[in-house]
Design an enzyme around this catalytic site. Structure first.
Site, short mmCIF file in Angstrom:
data_model
loop_
_atom_site.label_atom_id
_atom_site.label_comp_id
_atom_site.label_asym_id
_atom_site.label_seq_id
_atom_site.Cartn_x
_atom_site.Cartn_y
_atom_site.Cartn_z
N CYS A 188 -13.68 4.11 -28.22
CA CYS A 188 -14.99 4.78 -28.32
C CYS A 188 -15.67 4.91 -26.96
CB CYS A 188 -15.87 4.02 -29.30
SG CYS A 188 -15.11 3.98 -30.92
N GLY B 17 0.76 -1.24 0.00
CA GLY B 17 0.00 0.00 0.00
C GLY B 17 0.79 1.28 0.00
N1 LLP Z 1 -1.43 -6.82 -0.54
C1 LLP Z 1 -2.76 -6.92 -0.75
C2 LLP Z 1 -3.55 -7.83 0.07
C3 LLP Z 1 -3.37 -6.12 -1.74
O1 LLP Z 1 -4.68 -6.18 -1.93
C4 LLP Z 1 -2.58 -5.23 -2.52
C5 LLP Z 1 -3.17 -4.39 -3.57
C6 LLP Z 1 -1.20 -5.19 -2.26
C7 LLP Z 1 -0.67 -6.00 -1.26
C8 LLP Z 1 -0.28 -4.29 -3.02
O2 LLP Z 1 -0.60 -2.95 -2.86
P1 LLP Z 1 0.40 -1.80 -3.39
O3 LLP Z 1 1.68 -1.92 -2.58
O4 LLP Z 1 0.65 -2.03 -4.83
O5 LLP Z 1 -0.33 -0.56 -3.14
N2 LLP Z 1 -5.14 -1.00 -9.42
C9 LLP Z 1 -5.06 -0.01 -8.38
C10 LLP Z 1 -4.43 -0.58 -7.12
C11 LLP Z 1 -5.14 -1.81 -6.59
C12 LLP Z 1 -4.45 -2.42 -5.40
C13 LLP Z 1 -5.04 -3.72 -5.02
N3 LLP Z 1 -4.40 -4.39 -3.92
C14 LLP Z 1 -4.31 1.20 -8.91
O6 LLP Z 1 -3.92 1.21 -10.07
O7 LLP Z 1 -4.12 2.20 -8.21
#
Ligand code: LLP
Length: 436
Positions: free
Chosen positions: A360, A239
């Protein structure tokens, strides 16, 4: 730190001129910097060194290209996976199942069976029914399934509403109020072994305190479970947010204080680590991290060419050859990606335009009313910070083939995924009654 900068009048990724990549591979195309990915991983790992026993499980949903996974496996990373397909990719890329955590609210029997037989380190369980299901599948396979329960700490972390997960209204995890009971149930099931506890509060979070708050909120429970069941690990999830605005100028993938992708203040990984290390150390457990975006976000760009300009009485449009099917973040999350011409503009004059794709849909835009360098047909631009949740979220909507991906290392660029052809697009389809 990232490895994209202007030199000799054009945008470079490490030692490679992005104009030459665009000329060779064509546009649109994704380009990743191996150096940036390695540096991000190492910088985070170094900052977390005081924790001792730790594992960084790269959340490969952010970017699952085999070359990226292989590079991180060589660095010693584990992987956070969310499907059988992701585990298959990890194994193909030289990663190890016993360094994988398997998350997600909808694991199927086939996926559980596959992950179990491969020796996955932990199933991160999101519901009581899933717990029962894993126990059943393990029983049939004659194996013991290592599990952790994802506990929702009900912490409010400021981010876009579609990617916030740590509040009790989200579909993820089990509430803090019910967690002890669910662990007791897990302990009573014969084919499960309790291995850890997992949490995750959301994505693109730009302040460190919510992470520490989640750890502090979960600490009494973790210590109780440790005494009862001998927990081995605690996972704080992923996150950590990155720079989107001013990404090139800052040259830095550091973390920013403040709100959303508009943030203009930054904090460093070291500051983040110093916030979470103390409460995590107090747990006396192995600590897992699941960063996705932080590792790859600023390590990738999407190259695209200007096709046309178009003016209405109220707007100027720049139409490019990449579309929302190739990079959906602006349409889906109001994501901000800086636009940088591959040839460095000679003057600093800017023009307010909408940069749009060929799909589109009115949602098919990369920028709206944004001041960018003056662009003409044939000019090529880079959409910055597209290494995370870029290619992996693409589709073939409007029968637009999947893009190529290029990995740069030093002065070498390698096509690590070929551009799909129209023939690829129809592979596997058939008209009833006709030969396939
Ligand atoms: N761990 C779990 C349980 C998760 O659900 C996620 C991301 C991560 C780790 C990794 O999170 P990160 O470090 O990448 O923030 N498509 C969206 C982001 C969706 C994230 C989903 N879960 C975007 O483009 O902003």
């Amino acid at each position: 730190m990232h490895s994209f900068r202007y030199a000799e009048g054009s945008l470079k990724c490490e030692g490679v001129d992005l104009e030459s990549v665009a000329a060779e591979v064509g546009t649109p195309a994704y380009v990743y910097s191996a150096e940036t990915i390695r540096n991000n991983y190492r910088r985070l790992d170094t900052a977390l060194t005081p924790l001792g026993d730790r594992m960084i499980c790269y959340a490969m949903k952010a970017n699952g290209n085999l070359s990226v996974l292989n590079l991180l496996a060589k660095e010693g990373a584990g992987f956070d996976i969310v499907s059988g397909g992701e585990l298959f990719r990890v194994l193909k890329a030289g990663g190890r199942a016993d360094r994988c955590t398997f998350a997600g609210v909808g694991k199927t029997v086939e996926e559980i069976d596959y992950a179990l037989r491969q020796g996955t380190y932990s199933f991160n369980v999101e519901s009581e029914q899933e717990l029962e299901r894993i126990n059943e599948v393990a029983g049939k396979a004659g194996l013991i399934a290592p599990i952790a329960i994802r506990v929702n700490p009900d912490v409010d972390a400021p981010t876009h509403k579609y990617i916030s997960t740590g509040k009790s209204k989200n579909k993820f995890g089990i509430g803090l109020d019910r967690a002890a009971e669910v662990y007791a149930r897990a302990a009573s099931l014969p084919n499960l072994k309790i291995r850890g506890l997992q949490t995750h509060i959301g994505s693109q979070i730009l302040k460190a305190p919510p992470f520490a708050e989640a750890v502090r909120k979960l600490t009494p429970l973790v210590l109780e479970l440790k005494a009862l069941y001998g927990l081995e690990f605690f996972s704080v999830g992923g996150g950590v947010g990155i720079v989107y605005r001013g990404a090139l100028a800052s040259g830095d993938a550091a973390w920013w204080k403040g709100g959303g992708e508009e943030a203009t203040e930054r904090i460093t990984p070291e500051e983040y680590a110093s916030e979470v290390i103390e409460p995590l150390k107090a747990l006396g457990l192995r600590i897992l991290f699941e960063p996705g975006r932080f590792i790859v976000g600023n390590a990738g760009v999407l190259l695209t060419s200007v096709l046309y300009r178009k003016e209405t009485p109220t707007k100027k449009f720049v139409v490019v050859d990449a579309g929302m099917n190739d990079l959906i973040r602006p349409a889906l999350y109001e994501g901000h990606h800086e636009i940088e011409p591959l040839r460095q503009p000679k003057d600093s004059s800017l023009e307010k335009v909408d940069v749009v794709g060929p799909v589109c849909e009115s949602g098919d835009f990369f920028a709206q009313d944004r001041e960018v360098a003056t662009l003409a047909p044939g000019d090529r631009i880079a959409l910055m910070s597209a290494g995370a949740y870029g290619f992996v979220m693409s589709s073939t909507y409007n029968a637009r083939p999947f893009l190529p991906e290029v990995l740069v290392e030093g002065d070498k660029a390698t096509v690590v995924r070929a551009r799909q052809t129209w023939e690829d697009l129809i592979r596997g389809e058939k008209v009833p009654g006709e030969a396939a």
